[in-house]
Design a protein around this motif. Structure first.
Motif, PDB file in Angstrom:
ATOM      1  N   GLN A 129       0.824  -1.214   0.000  1.00 20.35           N
ATOM      2  CA  GLN A 129       0.000   0.000   0.000  1.00 20.35           C
ATOM      3  C   GLN A 129       0.858   1.264   0.000  1.00 20.35           C
ATOM      4  N   LEU A 130       2.171   1.090   0.129  1.00 23.25           N
ATOM      5  CA  LEU A 130       3.141   2.186   0.099  1.00 23.25           C
ATOM      6  C   LEU A 130       2.847   3.252   1.163  1.00 23.25           C
ATOM      7  N   LYS A 131       2.568   2.811   2.367  1.00 23.87           N
ATOM      8  CA  LYS A 131       2.319   3.722   3.495  1.00 23.87           C
ATOM      9  C   LYS A 131       3.496   3.653   4.453  1.00 23.87           C
ATOM     10  N   THR A 132       3.768   4.771   5.101  1.00 21.63           N
ATOM     11  CA  THR A 132       4.765   4.848   6.154  1.00 21.63           C
ATOM     12  C   THR A 132       4.029   5.198   7.438  1.00 21.63           C
ATOM     13  N   VAL A 133       4.425   4.585   8.526  1.00 21.15           N
ATOM     14  CA  VAL A 133       3.765   4.821   9.813  1.00 21.15           C
ATOM     15  C   VAL A 133       4.580   5.831  10.593  1.00 21.15           C
ATOM     16  N   SER A 134       3.942   6.962  10.963  1.00 22.50           N
ATOM     17  CA  SER A 134       4.687   7.968  11.730  1.00 22.50           C
ATOM     18  C   SER A 134       4.274   7.988  13.196  1.00 22.50           C
ATOM     19  N   GLY A 135       3.039   7.764  13.495  1.00 24.38           N
ATOM     20  CA  GLY A 135       2.575   7.695  14.876  1.00 24.38           C
ATOM     21  C   GLY A 135       1.855   6.382  15.084  1.00 24.38           C
ATOM     22  N   PHE A 136       2.062   5.752  16.247  1.00 27.78           N
ATOM     23  CA  PHE A 136       1.544   4.406  16.428  1.00 27.78           C
ATOM     24  C   PHE A 136       1.363   4.141  17.913  1.00 27.78           C
ATOM     25  N   ALA A 137       0.227   3.506  18.294  1.00 24.46           N
ATOM     26  CA  ALA A 137      -0.012   3.157  19.696  1.00 24.46           C
ATOM     27  C   ALA A 137      -1.089   2.088  19.788  1.00 24.46           C
ATOM     28  N   VAL A 138      -1.072   1.367  20.898  1.00 27.78           N
ATOM     29  CA  VAL A 138      -2.146   0.440  21.252  1.00 27.78           C
ATOM     30  C   VAL A 138      -2.728   0.980  22.547  1.00 27.78           C
ATOM     31  N   ARG A 139      -4.014   1.397  22.484  1.00 27.12           N
ATOM     32  CA  ARG A 139      -4.699   1.955  23.664  1.00 27.12           C
ATOM     33  C   ARG A 139      -6.149   1.516  23.667  1.00 27.12           C
ATOM     34  N   ASP A 140      -6.637   1.216  24.846  1.00 25.73           N
ATOM     35  CA  ASP A 140      -8.058   0.893  25.034  1.00 25.73           C
ATOM     36  C   ASP A 140      -8.531  -0.206  24.080  1.00 25.73           C
ATOM     37  N   GLY A 141      -7.698  -1.213  23.853  1.00 24.54           N
ATOM     38  CA  GLY A 141      -8.086  -2.332  23.003  1.00 24.54           C
ATOM     39  C   GLY A 141      -8.109  -2.021  21.521  1.00 24.54           C
ATOM     40  N   ALA A 142      -7.479  -0.930  21.112  1.00 24.68           N
ATOM     41  CA  ALA A 142      -7.473  -0.553  19.689  1.00 24.68           C
ATOM     42  C   ALA A 142      -6.062  -0.184  19.245  1.00 24.68           C
ATOM     43  N   VAL A 143      -5.804  -0.385  17.962  1.00 29.09           N
ATOM     44  CA  VAL A 143      -4.536   0.018  17.348  1.00 29.09           C
ATOM     45  C   VAL A 143      -4.788   1.343  16.651  1.00 29.09           C
ATOM     46  N   ARG A 144      -3.972   2.333  16.950  1.00 27.93           N
ATOM     47  CA  ARG A 144      -4.106   3.660  16.336  1.00 27.93           C
ATOM     48  C   ARG A 144      -2.798   3.982  15.616  1.00 27.93           C
ATOM     49  N   ALA A 145      -2.934   4.553  14.426  1.00 29.50           N
ATOM     50  CA  ALA A 145      -1.730   4.877  13.655  1.00 29.50           C
ATOM     51  C   ALA A 145      -1.962   6.094  12.782  1.00 29.50           C
ATOM     52  N   THR A 146      -0.864   6.784  12.505  1.00 27.77           N
ATOM     53  CA  THR A 146      -0.861   7.852  11.515  1.00 27.77           C
ATOM     54  C   THR A 146      -0.101   7.309  10.318  1.00 27.77           C
ATOM     55  N   LEU A 147      -0.790   7.249   9.184  1.00 27.79           N
ATOM     56  CA  LEU A 147      -0.197   6.714   7.969  1.00 27.79           C
ATOM     57  C   LEU A 147       0.123   7.846   7.006  1.00 27.79           C
ATOM     58  N   LEU A 148       1.320   7.814   6.484  1.00 28.25           N
ATOM     59  CA  LEU A 148       1.743   8.791   5.481  1.00 28.25           C
ATOM     60  C   LEU A 148       1.782   8.088   4.134  1.00 28.25           C
ATOM     61  N   GLY A 149       1.300   8.766   3.105  1.00 28.80           N
ATOM     62  CA  GLY A 149       1.256   8.163   1.778  1.00 28.80           C
ATOM     63  C   GLY A 149       1.508   9.184   0.693  1.00 28.80           C
ATOM     64  N   TYR A 150       1.171   8.798  -0.523  1.00 31.62           N
ATOM     65  CA  TYR A 150       1.509   9.594  -1.702  1.00 31.62           C
ATOM     66  C   TYR A 150       0.269   9.818  -2.559  1.00 31.62           C
ATOM     67  N   SER A 151       0.143  11.028  -3.061  1.00 31.63           N
ATOM     68  CA  SER A 151      -1.008  11.359  -3.904  1.00 31.63           C
ATOM     69  C   SER A 151      -0.842  10.857  -5.331  1.00 31.63           C
ATOM     70  N   SER A 152       0.400  10.619  -5.757  1.00 34.12           N
ATOM     71  CA  SER A 152       0.645  10.108  -7.113  1.00 34.12           C
ATOM     72  C   SER A 152       2.029   9.451  -7.145  1.00 34.12           C
ATOM     73  N   PRO A 153       2.291   8.661  -8.184  1.00 39.43           N
ATOM     74  CA  PRO A 153       3.621   8.041  -8.308  1.00 39.43           C
ATOM     75  C   PRO A 153       4.737   9.053  -8.555  1.00 39.43           C
ATOM     76  N   ASP A 154       4.370  10.292  -8.894  1.00 36.87           N
ATOM     77  CA  ASP A 154       5.377  11.318  -9.158  1.00 36.87           C
ATOM     78  C   ASP A 154       5.960  11.910  -7.878  1.00 36.87           C
ATOM     79  N   VAL A 155       5.323  11.667  -6.735  1.00 36.18           N
ATOM     80  CA  VAL A 155       5.819  12.205  -5.461  1.00 36.18           C
ATOM     81  C   VAL A 155       7.018  11.359  -5.038  1.00 36.18           C
ATOM     82  N   PRO A 156       8.160  12.001  -4.721  1.00 44.04           N
ATOM     83  CA  PRO A 156       9.351  11.244  -4.325  1.00 44.04           C
ATOM     84  C   PRO A 156       9.090  10.423  -3.052  1.00 44.04           C
ATOM     85  N   SER A 157       9.694   9.235  -2.978  1.00 47.45           N
ATOM     86  CA  SER A 157       9.461   8.343  -1.839  1.00 47.45           C
ATOM     87  C   SER A 157       9.994   8.903  -0.530  1.00 47.45           C
ATOM     88  N   CYS A 158      10.815   9.920  -0.614  1.00 47.29           N
ATOM     89  CA  CYS A 158      11.343  10.532   0.612  1.00 47.29           C
ATOM     90  C   CYS A 158      10.330  11.458   1.281  1.00 47.29           C
TER      91      CYS A 158
END
Length: 186
Positions: A129-158
């Motif tokens: 899915q080409l996502k990077t995880v920047s924020g991540f936690a397990v709280r109150d029985g749930a997994v929470r994450a901040t996923l970073l991604g790309y709007s198009s293939p032209d966006v550099p992977s950095c």
């Protein structure tokens, strides 16, 4: 007053030996009653929970083309309500440069007694899915994450240009992803 026909009855005069025999018999009855008491009612001792699975001992379903994989983040918590903690790991291939995509995996112990080997039971985010995880936690029985991604293939992977706040919780025997916020520019 009428006199008794039997003038000398042995039990009419209490002697110390009689008191001693009575006390011994009573002590025996009390001790026997104490041994025959039923056990405590209600709750039985629950087995101790297993320790959280060790993410370092698991082979993740991640294709790195010969490069090693890296556990970037991990957290533990009881996600399915069974009293035993699961481990959630964010894993990616080690890359020389750029931002490699991540996978988010849920680990639990295998079936069997003792502390069986850990295994992957769910993949919340596939590296494809080409996502990077920047924020991540397990709280109150749930997994929470901040996923970073790309709007198009032209966006550099950095430099991912989209950000999503997501959450998964266990429901009906599977992990359900919460309604995600709209993707927005970073």
């Amino acid at each position: 007053m009428q006199t008794s026909a039997v003038t000398d009855l042995a039990h009419t005069h209490a002697r110390p030996v009689h008191w001693l025999a009575t006390a011994t018999a009573m002590a025996g009855v009390v001790a026997l009653a104490g041994l025959l008491q039923p056990g405590p009612a209600g709750a039985t001792a629950a087995p101790a929970p297993l320790p959280a699975p060790d993410a370092a001992a698991v082979r993740f379903p991640l294709e790195c083309g010969g490069a090693p994989s890296k556990i970037a983040q991990r957290a533990t918590g009881d996600l399915d309500g069974d009293g035993n903690p699961e481990t959630v790991a964010v894993v990616h291939c080690e890359a020389g440069s750029g931002t490699p995509p991540s996978g988010i995996y849920v680990l639990t112990h295998g079936k069997g007694g003792g502390s069986p080997a850990a295994r992957v039971v769910a993949t919340l985010v596939e590296p494809s899915q080409l996502k990077t995880v920047s924020g991540f936690a397990v709280r109150d029985g749930a997994v929470r994450a901040t996923l970073l991604g790309y709007s198009s293939p032209d966006v550099p992977s950095c430099c991912p240009d989209q950000k999503e706040q997501v959450m998964w919780h266990w429901k009906g025997g599977a992990f359900v992803r919460s309604a995600q916020a709209e993707a927005r520019a970073v």
